[in-house]
Design an enzyme around this catalytic site. Structure first.
Site, PDB file in Angstrom:
ATOM      1  N   CYS A   1       4.405  -3.277  -4.914  1.00 11.46           N
ATOM      2  CA  CYS A   1       4.575  -4.549  -5.636  1.00 11.46           C
ATOM      3  C   CYS A   1       3.362  -4.834  -6.528  1.00 11.46           C
ATOM      4  CB  CYS A   1       4.815  -5.715  -4.688  1.00 11.46           C
ATOM      5  SG  CYS A   1       6.277  -5.509  -3.674  1.00 11.46           S
TER       6      CYS A   1
ATOM      7  N   LYS B   1       2.034 -10.927   8.040  1.00 12.62           N
ATOM      8  CA  LYS B   1       0.943  -9.945   7.912  1.00 12.62           C
ATOM      9  C   LYS B   1      -0.202 -10.280   8.869  1.00 12.62           C
ATOM     10  CE  LYS B   1       1.975  -9.193   3.031  1.00 12.62           C
ATOM     11  NZ  LYS B   1       2.724  -7.936   2.990  1.00 12.62           N
TER      12      LYS B   1
ATOM     13  N   ASP C   1      -4.653 -15.790  -3.658  1.00 14.73           N
ATOM     14  CA  ASP C   1      -3.630 -15.155  -2.829  1.00 14.73           C
ATOM     15  C   ASP C   1      -4.347 -14.514  -1.635  1.00 14.73           C
ATOM     16  OD1 ASP C   1      -1.894 -13.413  -1.619  1.00 14.73           O
ATOM     17  OD2 ASP C   1      -1.214 -12.442  -3.460  1.00 14.73           O
TER      18      ASP C   1
ATOM     19  N   HIS D   1      -0.737  -8.700  -6.874  1.00 10.18           N
ATOM     20  CA  HIS D   1       0.612  -8.438  -6.348  1.00 10.18           C
ATOM     21  C   HIS D   1       1.602  -9.183  -7.258  1.00 10.18           C
ATOM     22  CE1 HIS D   1       4.018  -9.010  -3.531  1.00 10.18           C
ATOM     23  NE2 HIS D   1       3.516  -8.014  -2.821  1.00 10.18           N
TER      24      HIS D   1
ATOM     25  N   GLN E   1      -3.665 -10.794   2.197  1.00 13.95           N
ATOM     26  CA  GLN E   1      -4.304  -9.656   2.872  1.00 13.95           C
ATOM     27  C   GLN E   1      -5.692 -10.022   3.394  1.00 13.95           C
ATOM     28  OE1 GLN E   1      -2.705  -6.940   3.537  1.00 13.95           O
ATOM     29  NE2 GLN E   1      -0.983  -7.018   2.123  1.00 13.95           N
TER      30      GLN E   1
HETATM   31  N1  PLP Z   1       0.320 -10.981  -2.101  1.00 13.14           N
HETATM   32  C1  PLP Z   1      -0.135  -9.853  -1.533  1.00 13.14           C
HETATM   33  C2  PLP Z   1      -1.531  -9.393  -1.842  1.00 13.14           C
HETATM   34  C3  PLP Z   1       0.681  -9.120  -0.675  1.00 13.14           C
HETATM   35  O1  PLP Z   1       0.215  -7.985  -0.121  1.00 13.14           O
HETATM   36  C4  PLP Z   1       1.983  -9.595  -0.407  1.00 13.14           C
HETATM   37  C5  PLP Z   1       2.904  -8.817   0.444  1.00 13.14           C
HETATM   38  O2  PLP Z   1       2.936  -7.593   0.391  1.00 13.14           O
HETATM   39  C6  PLP Z   1       2.406 -10.785  -1.001  1.00 13.14           C
HETATM   40  C7  PLP Z   1       1.544 -11.440  -1.855  1.00 13.14           C
HETATM   41  C8  PLP Z   1       3.765 -11.335  -0.772  1.00 13.14           C
HETATM   42  O3  PLP Z   1       3.950 -11.732   0.552  1.00 13.14           O
HETATM   43  P1  PLP Z   1       5.380 -12.236   1.051  1.00 13.14           P
HETATM   44  O4  PLP Z   1       6.363 -11.169   0.627  1.00 13.14           O
HETATM   45  O5  PLP Z   1       5.243 -12.303   2.529  1.00 13.14           O
HETATM   46  O6  PLP Z   1       5.642 -13.535   0.419  1.00 13.14           O
END
Ligand code: PLP
Length: 417
Positions: free
Chosen positions: A375, A237, A211, A134, A214
């Site tokens: 993203c 999430k 990260d 992401h 998910q």
């Molecule tokens: N990493 C992953 C795999 C994500 O799916 C997301 C959100 O879509 C993020 C990071 C970023 O999360 P946040 O926008 O809540 O900081």
């Protein structure tokens, strides 16, 4: 509190229809049709227990944290600190002080970038990521590379959406000073073998950030046994409020890291000659936090743990196994991400149909899916597409909703044909 249930309780069946009733929004209609919410990877829906915790905070406890001696401030502080304790238990942290409360994963990766990594990078160094990251696990490192003369290295994936582990390991060369890996891909659903990757990084003395945005909503977690150095989660999430999240890091790393931004709450003493800082994790939590949100996040953690993350993972696997063949039976439908170890995320395209058109027409059928690059621009480039549609499932979805979704695709196809 722990996300994994004792074996005796795991055998007790869950009434998933009753669980679904906890989510008031799932009773609403959209465009006159029953809502079928298949966008939980974007943000999950919230059970009434979380909504009530936020509501109760403002009705009963609203005050700032750690600043006043009055009763309300003590209650607000207890709720805020309760979220830290709950998150430590949920992630399997060794100590609650290993949890920095953040506004989400993006804040967590940026904190690690500027506090931990920036002082360690020099020209010629590299940061290793995978091709399925992401943007929150790409862009912060790129910004640092610009500042320091370091560069980004990318470990490739297979067409199936699986990381080529041997190439990741081969890429861990001496110039690599840090690695970032997504635990579960938000586009492909791939569950990466982070334990194995962490072992290889550790063997070479390379700090690894995972990260977990998910993963935390869908899998039982135990950060200690994963063996990584940093683990990031985002509250919205995982049934919690927006603007909440956490960074877990090894205590010795947090202790050695300088603050990322300054202000109230994170200090020990301040004079115009200089400032001394509070101990970790408070030195990273400048300013007034999203206290109501963290009261809600603690409720979300309690809610998920009450069901049991192993049962949630098993239920979502059932839903994935139900949905996948039914979608593949749709003529011209291609699924991106077919790893055997996969969470309930299904990215897809239908021949000759634009992802946004499909998502817009599905919305008119009451079905909420996401369309776009999710993203993850580099991943779209890997597959040679501008966008995909993504249906992401959660334990509160049903087989009937999947049928409604597949039927809606059939009707939409006819419209677009
Ligand atoms: N990493 C992953 C795999 C994500 O799916 C997301 C959100 O879509 C993020 C990071 C970023 O999360 P946040 O926008 O809540 O900081």
């Amino acid at each position: 509190m722990s996300a994994a249930l004792p074996a005796s309780m795991r055998a007790v069946p869950i009434d998933w229809a009753k669980v679904r009733d906890d989510f008031p929004i799932l009773r609403r209609k959209v465009h006159g049709k029953p809502l079928v919410y298949l966008d939980s990877a974007n943000t999950s829906q919230k059970p009434r227990q979380v909504i009530e915790a936020v509501d109760e905070f403002y009705r009963e406890h609203n005050a700032n944290v750690s600043r006043a001696v009055h009763q309300l401030s003590e209650e607000a502080t207890a709720l805020y600190e309760g979220a830290r304790t709950a998150m430590a238990g949920f992630l399997g942290a060794g100590h609650r002080d290993e949890i920095v409360l953040t506004s989400g994963t993006t804040m967590a990766t940026n904190l690690v970038a500027y506090s931990f990594l920036l002082p360690r990078l020099k020209p010629g160094d590299a940061v290793l990521v995978t091709a399925m990251e992401h943007h929150a696990d790409i862009v912060p490192w790129q910004l640092l590379c610009k500042l320091t003369g370091a560069h980004l290295k990318v470990a490739p994936i297979r067409e199936s959406g699986e990381l080529i582990v041997e190439k990741f390991v081969a890429a861990l060369t001496p110039e690599v000073k840090f690695a970032g890996v997504v635990h579960v891909s938000n586009v492909l659903g791939t569950i990466n073998p982070v334990k194995e990757l962490a072992r290889e990084c550790r063997r070479r003395g390379i700090p690894l950030l995972v990260d977990g945005s998910q993963a935390a909503p869908h899998l039982p977690l135990d950060v200690k046994s994963l063996g990584c150095d940093f683990y990031c989660v985002t509250g919205h999430k995982m049934c919690g409020p927006t603007g909440t999240g956490a960074l877990w890091a090894r205590r010795e790393l947090l202790d050695a890291m300088p603050p990322f931004f300054g202000g109230g709450e994170m200090i020990r003493t301040v004079s115009f000659e200089g400032t001394t800082f509070a101990d970790a994790p408070r030195k990273f939590e400048a300013g007034t936090p999203n206290i109501a949100g963290f009261a809600g996040l603690a409720a979300a953690v309690e809610y998920l743990s009450g069901i049991g993350m192993d049962r949630i993972a098993a239920r979502e696997r059932e839903l994935l196994d139900y949905a996948t063949p039914r979608l593949l039976a749709v003529r011209g439908l291609r699924i991106f991400g077919t790893a055997p170890e996969k969470a309930a995320v299904i990215s897809f395209l239908i021949d000759g149909v634009h992802a946004h058109d499909l998502a817009t027409l599905l919305d008119h059928e009451g079905v909420a899916v996401r369309s776009g690059h999710h993203c993850a621009h580099p991943l779209m480039q890997f597959y040679g597409v501008a966008a995909t549609c993504r249906a992401s499932l959660a334990f509160y979805n049903t087989e009937a909703e999947i049928d409604a979704f597949v039927d809606a695709i059939g009707r939409v196809r006819k419209l677009l044909a």
